[in-house]
Design a protein around this motif. Structure first.
Motif, PDB file in Angstrom:
ATOM      1  N   ARG A 170       0.837  -1.058   0.026  1.00 42.93           N
ATOM      2  CA  ARG A 170       0.017  -0.016  -0.022  1.00 42.93           C
ATOM      3  C   ARG A 170       0.711   1.206   0.062  1.00 42.93           C
ATOM      4  O   ARG A 170       1.943   1.188   0.905  1.00 42.93           O
ATOM      5  N   MET A 171       0.578   2.256  -0.852  1.00 41.91           N
ATOM      6  CA  MET A 171       1.298   3.399  -0.945  1.00 41.91           C
ATOM      7  C   MET A 171       0.344   4.542  -1.201  1.00 41.91           C
ATOM      8  O   MET A 171      -0.455   4.429  -2.131  1.00 41.91           O
ATOM      9  N   LEU A 172       0.780   5.666  -0.690  1.00 42.70           N
ATOM     10  CA  LEU A 172      -0.030   6.837  -1.048  1.00 42.70           C
ATOM     11  C   LEU A 172       0.817   7.964  -1.114  1.00 42.70           C
ATOM     12  O   LEU A 172       1.614   8.503  -0.023  1.00 42.70           O
ATOM     13  N   ARG A 173       0.798   8.799  -2.231  1.00 39.96           N
ATOM     14  CA  ARG A 173       1.456   9.990  -2.526  1.00 39.96           C
ATOM     15  C   ARG A 173       0.651  11.057  -2.532  1.00 39.96           C
ATOM     16  O   ARG A 173      -0.284  11.341  -3.211  1.00 39.96           O
ATOM     17  N   HIS A 187      -1.301   2.992  -4.804  1.00 43.14           N
ATOM     18  CA  HIS A 187      -1.780   1.653  -5.019  1.00 43.14           C
ATOM     19  C   HIS A 187      -2.201   0.953  -3.497  1.00 43.14           C
ATOM     20  O   HIS A 187      -1.577   1.386  -2.675  1.00 43.14           O
ATOM     21  N   LEU A 188      -3.219   0.160  -3.844  1.00 38.03           N
ATOM     22  CA  LEU A 188      -3.588  -0.675  -2.572  1.00 38.03           C
ATOM     23  C   LEU A 188      -3.373  -2.141  -2.638  1.00 38.03           C
ATOM     24  O   LEU A 188      -3.347  -2.745  -4.008  1.00 38.03           O
ATOM     25  N   ASP A 189      -3.182  -3.076  -1.798  1.00 36.33           N
ATOM     26  CA  ASP A 189      -3.191  -4.326  -1.981  1.00 36.33           C
ATOM     27  C   ASP A 189      -4.442  -4.942  -2.343  1.00 36.33           C
ATOM     28  O   ASP A 189      -5.479  -4.072  -2.283  1.00 36.33           O
ATOM     29  N   LEU A 190      -4.673  -6.156  -2.606  1.00 36.77           N
ATOM     30  CA  LEU A 190      -6.088  -6.730  -2.978  1.00 36.77           C
ATOM     31  C   LEU A 190      -7.130  -6.585  -2.132  1.00 36.77           C
ATOM     32  O   LEU A 190      -8.253  -6.064  -2.472  1.00 36.77           O
TER      33      LEU A 190
END
Length: 404
Positions: A170-173, A187-190
């Motif tokens: 998981r990541m957020l900019r 993006h996020l994991d499933l």
């Protein structure tokens, strides 16, 4: 044609489509040969697409698209004279037989391009699996099936490389612009992705009034804002330094009292007085009121405009957005003062109505009017919506059923 039966007419249309595909296959084969021979440069053109634009009278994008297909369907010759085998030989044969069309070819090309780790045998198997489905599916259905090809051909997937850094699940900019708006990507994991989709879907439907002109992206953005509002109303919301998230709004007393659109500031971000009054309907705010010389007159203790016990009663009464035909649930709604608090409207159940963000903004910025009748909100449309201006209520949520 009136003499032939429906079945014969359908057979004729199918046969015509097969001939059309076969003709397209021949055209792509000819373009491949033209490109391999370098005919365009021999007769003074910079490249093959430029030649095709003049000779076939097609767009540059179409010319490049056909050549890209030709390069995958047929052998190509390198500048040194060596011949490279076609990437999709089975698809080339199926197109020549008229069994698939140009759109099918695009789906198969993209699917195999997204699986670069497959060996020669696996690629051939994947191509044949796609062609088997293309014999029955339209290109859109084939695209949906393409997501399963990797599981069918190579269920284990490519082995991870030791030197490749692991991508975060998981990541957020995010980036705050000068005007205070926010840009973000990530993006996020499933599991989280599925949760995100399930939260958004109920809120991104078009408004039930039938006049929703928002595109899908705009509806999704509004849905995301609704989910944030729903999270903000959660009793389990984390605190920061012991208090909930709050916004400090700085505004002159005159601007707050009158219906002006002068700019105010909240943490150096522009905000209109009208928007500030809308936020003040149901937000945890710290009002800092300034005098004529921008001297602070009063900085109040932060407090909820609508106390929790009154909001609970409001939710029990309205059960969701009270605007006519709106199905938004209560946990994404604001508490709206029917008689504005700046005009002396009390923060009491008899003067409050639940409104979702869309309709809260509509009430503050349009000619719609709200009023309380028999302890429940109703709304008077502007004349351009209903010349008779007949009051309307929300009949979707309805009153709670009586218990015995």
């Amino acid at each position: 044609m009136w003499q032939i039966s429906d079945a014969e007419l359908l057979d004729a249309a199918t046969a015509a489509e097969t001939r059309l595909r076969q003709a397209y296959a021949e055209s792509v084969h000819l373009l491949s040969e033209l490109d391999n021979r370098g005919v365009a440069t021999k007769i003074g053109y910079s490249n093959t697409p430029a030649l095709l634009m003049h000779t076939l009278r097609i767009s540059r994008a179409d010319a490049r698209h056909r050549l890209a297909q030709a390069n995958d369907l047929h052998p190509t010759t390198t500048p040194t004279g060596s011949v490279i085998d076609p990437v999709l030989p089975q698809t080339s044969q199926a197109l020549a037989r008229g069994e698939v069309g140009s759109e099918h070819v695009d789906v198969i090309r993209k699917t195999l391009a997204d699986l670069p780790h497959l060996d020669t045998e696996q690629r051939a198997t994947a191509e044949q699996v796609m062609l088997d489905r293309a014999a029955e599916d339209d290109p859109k259905a084939l695209t949906r099936f393409a997501t399963r090809v990797r599981d069918i051909v190579d269920p284990d997937g490519p082995p991870p490389t030791d030197d490749e850094p692991k991508r975060p699940e998981r990541m957020l900019r995010r980036h705050i612009r000068r005007d205070g708006t926010l840009e973000f990507k990530g993006h996020l994991d499933l599991e989280s992705a599925q949760l995100f989709e399930n939260l958004l879907k109920p809120f991104e439907k078009p408004h039930p009034e039938g006049n929703d002109t928002r595109g899908y992206a705009e509806r999704a953005g509004d849905a995301f804002a609704d989910v944030l509002k729903m999270a903000a109303h959660s009793p389990d919301l984390p605190t920061h330094n012991g208090v909930r998230t709050e916004v400090a709004v700085t505004i002159t007393y005159q601007e707050l009292q009158h219906a002006l659109d002068n700019a105010v500031l909240t943490d150096n971000t522009s905000l209109t007085a009208r928007d500030a009054r809308r936020l003040a309907c149901d937000a945890r705010i710290i009002p800092a009121v300034l005098g004529t010389d921008s001297q602070p007159l009063d900085v109040a203790v932060p407090a909820y405009t609508t106390p929790a016990h009154i909001r609970r009663a409001l939710v029990l009464r309205d059960r969701g957005c009270s605007f006519p035909a709106c199905d938004r649930p209560s946990n994404v709604c604001d508490s709206h003062h029917v008689l504005e608090w700046r005009k002396g409207g009390p923060t009491k159940l008899k003067n409050l109505a639940l409104l979702c963000q869309h309709h809260h903004r509509l009430i503050h910025h349009s000619d719609w009017q709200a009023e309380m009748v028999n302890g429940r909100p109703q709304f008077i449309p502007p004349a351009y919506v209903d010349p008779s201006r007949t009051p309307r209520r929300n009949h979707i949520h309805g009153p709670l059923p009586r218990t015995a």
